[in-house]
Design a protein around this motif. Structure first.
Motif, PDB file in Angstrom:
ATOM      1  N   GLN A 183       5.172  -3.002  -2.965  1.00 25.09           N
ATOM      2  CA  GLN A 183       6.256  -3.606  -2.196  1.00 25.09           C
ATOM      3  C   GLN A 183       7.300  -4.248  -3.098  1.00 25.09           C
ATOM      4  N   ARG A 213      13.889   4.783  -4.600  1.00 21.18           N
ATOM      5  CA  ARG A 213      14.397   3.865  -3.572  1.00 21.18           C
ATOM      6  C   ARG A 213      13.576   3.964  -2.284  1.00 21.18           C
ATOM      7  N   ARG A 214      13.240   2.804  -1.740  1.00 25.60           N
ATOM      8  CA  ARG A 214      12.518   2.710  -0.458  1.00 25.60           C
ATOM      9  C   ARG A 214      11.160   3.408  -0.494  1.00 25.60           C
ATOM     10  N   HIS A 215      10.620   3.585  -1.675  1.00 23.34           N
ATOM     11  CA  HIS A 215       9.406   4.372  -1.801  1.00 23.34           C
ATOM     12  C   HIS A 215       8.400   3.738  -2.781  1.00 23.34           C
ATOM     13  N   VAL A 259       9.628  -1.535  -4.177  1.00 27.50           N
ATOM     14  CA  VAL A 259      10.522  -1.152  -3.081  1.00 27.50           C
ATOM     15  C   VAL A 259      11.616  -2.202  -2.888  1.00 27.50           C
ATOM     16  N   LEU A 260      11.240  -3.483  -2.887  1.00 30.15           N
ATOM     17  CA  LEU A 260      12.227  -4.543  -2.672  1.00 30.15           C
ATOM     18  C   LEU A 260      13.270  -4.568  -3.790  1.00 30.15           C
TER      19      LEU A 260
END
Lengths: 230, 230, 230, 230
Positions: C108, C188-190, C111-112
């Protein structure tokens, strides 16, 4: 007292001397008894088992345990290498109210909640929250049957900390007088005392309250109110 | 019913009576079943295995398990020392939709998400998020092949909490009617029910959702939007 | 291929088939491979060991492992019950650059960080941070001796996510071209792909980066800048 | 030096060579020694046991240990496969002040506290906090009896980080001169060194300080002051 070793020798994991060790190891992993802080005591009939002061709580052995006679308040067993817990009179206050187990934690969530209540509601306010399912993990009060309901407001009194832990006793007793249904008293900038009729109930209430305090702190960070929902 | 002990006796760790114990111990460490909260149920053929109410979930043994006949809804095994879980009708609602396992958690991230959705989008809104890889951990819906894609928007319905857990059943069923593809229903100020065709899928979906909820809460703290990215 | 069972049978805990299982169990506890996400691959001579797709990473056994010939890219061992990991071409891209181990997490914090970089510095920016001791846990680059110093600025490229994981391969390869010294690429976002000359270095770099990402997110919450300190 | 294997061979879990391994495994789980960072050293009589540089701290074995003669500062045992810890002169500085154990962590809470102090109070300020029960986990100072009281203000000096860890030695020694009662020195953007008369005291003080730093960071997030309470 050397002849009282049998008091702490048992193969039964639910024997208080064994149980306290197992509980404290678990509480260490929850961050409740870091740095030798916190403690736990179990009342078994007229005997009280107490974790000593200043020991690493996750490493305790049954031989570390103090045993006190509840009636005479005299030690039946006193390990020479340890000091009795300064929490002892506070544990006794809970046992005087019928508790079978009392847990003292330095949980950071409990400490933060005492600071947030003081800032937002003043020194005389207690912690209040409502409409959380986990409130149902807390009993209605001594001598009352069953647990709080979802629409009951949870109120936990807060007392001011003192330089010496044993000096908390009278204000803890006053808080219990004022909130006769409470199973817990928060101590500002310090932590919490939680008790219950037995180990199961004390642990369940302690976990439920800690969960609620953590949620309450996160709610403050996100600007979500604790009470007065529409 | 004492002759039904064989239902919970097995050396196989994937036998439902053993599996529920192992899962709940893991879920305790994830903070999902603190303070006797939450629960888990597995459907094995026409038998349903259910963790009891009010027990410390990390300490359960196979002998603590309730076993129900899915067709008659009668208990085949009922431990005398325990009360059946109030979640039972909710687990049944999931099984009626073809689930093989249903997990109920009190995850704080789930609770916070229900509060944030209410505040920012209103009581009627569901939780919506998009463009997170972990969305691919959630199935497309009952009877559909495969999982959601990266560009699919995840929607999880939220129902209002009730004083008695069993009273959630009709609103949970309505939510499933309205969102027939969902494998989970959030309960405001309470937690979540997540299910799947089997234990593996239920656990994977529960973990994926909890990951997404935690990320969503952290995104809110940092001012990052959940949807409508360019 | 049934005659290739010997490839995954060893009593040695550092044998790749055993090592991947142990690592993934650890990574599960770190929150890196929740919900069957993430993965790990080890190159041992000309054989590549790869965790399968869609399995619970903390529960893997050596028999779950895929084994590929690095030269021919053909599977030497392919468990019938599993699907090969969609990360396989990305692991190969790292091995083509000389890596001996590649770890993929859905952390996380990673991702952040990709979201915060996009918001504050734009889609084309990489993650940059400086003056943190833990930066010294990251190597200077392939073929270079030693690790980054305290005053070196850490730069980790970020690529955009794609619906299918294997489609990340070309942009990951481009990122490595553009940042030839990098041992990691954020998605990104992964999550992130991190590699190293061997398991020890890949794990150390993955842990160091995750530590730095977590710190970076907390710094943002507290209004502390990542770069340009006086 | 091959004849000195006996120095690290013992069945006793409290033997320094075993104890350091157990402590570092615990510290890994606390996030203190991620990515081979941090370290621990124990002084046993005139022998100093030191964890090596660049190893995965949770996986150490007694055979990984360096042993130094405190009087001559010569290595009695030097594992060929490892490099001595760059922290060694800093551990020696603590031992010169009478310590029996010194712990070095990269705790994120310690790092964040050094950043917050710099921003809010300037580069020359030390970390100061008061009125937290856990302050009582810290000793009054070398040669003084007992621990700090609840109303004592805790002060931990902060030194600036340097590219090479050994170059911290003189500023650490200066900080100890200036704060002769301190059992710890924070290193900006790096972590902390904490020591004590023995392993028990060093660990208790390290845990207590880390608890206080985490609380202090959370207090900043919530806008709660560290000092000057009414």
């Amino acid at each position: 007292m050397s002849d009282n070793e049998h008091l702490i020798q048992s193969e039964d994991p639910t024997h208080p001397a064994n149980h306290i060790c197992e509980l404290c190891a678990k509480f260490y992993n929850l961050g409740w008894v870091t740095g030798t802080g916190g403690g736990t005591s179990i009342k078994n009939g007229d005997k009280i088992y107490i974790a000593p002061s200043g020991v690493q709580k996750e490493l305790m052995k049954p031989t570390d345990m103090f045993v006190m006679d509840f009636n005479t308040k005299e030690y039946l067993r006193k390990p020479q290498t340890h000091k009795p817990s300064a929490c002892t009179p506070l544990f006794l206050a809970a046992f005087n109210k019928g508790a079978g187990c009392c847990i003292h934690t330095h949980s950071q969530w409990a400490v933060l909640v005492t600071l947030l209540v003081e800032r937002d509601f003043g020194k005389d306010a207690c912690f209040e929250i409502e409409q959380l399912e986990q409130i149902k993990g807390i009993g209605k009060g001594r001598g009352k049957t069953g647990n709080l309901g979802y629409y009951d407001r949870l109120k936990i009194p807060i007392i001011e900390n003192t330089p010496h832990e044993e000096d908390l006793t009278s204000s803890l007793e006053e808080a219990i007088e004022k909130y006769p249904d409470t199973y817990a008293v928060l101590v500002r900038r310090h932590g919490i005392y939680v008790w219950g009729d037995n180990v199961h109930k004390a642990k369940t209430q302690c976990e439920s309250l800690d969960y609620i305090f953590q949620l309450a702190v996160e709610m403050k960070k996100l600007g979500l109110p604790w009470t007065n929902m529409k």
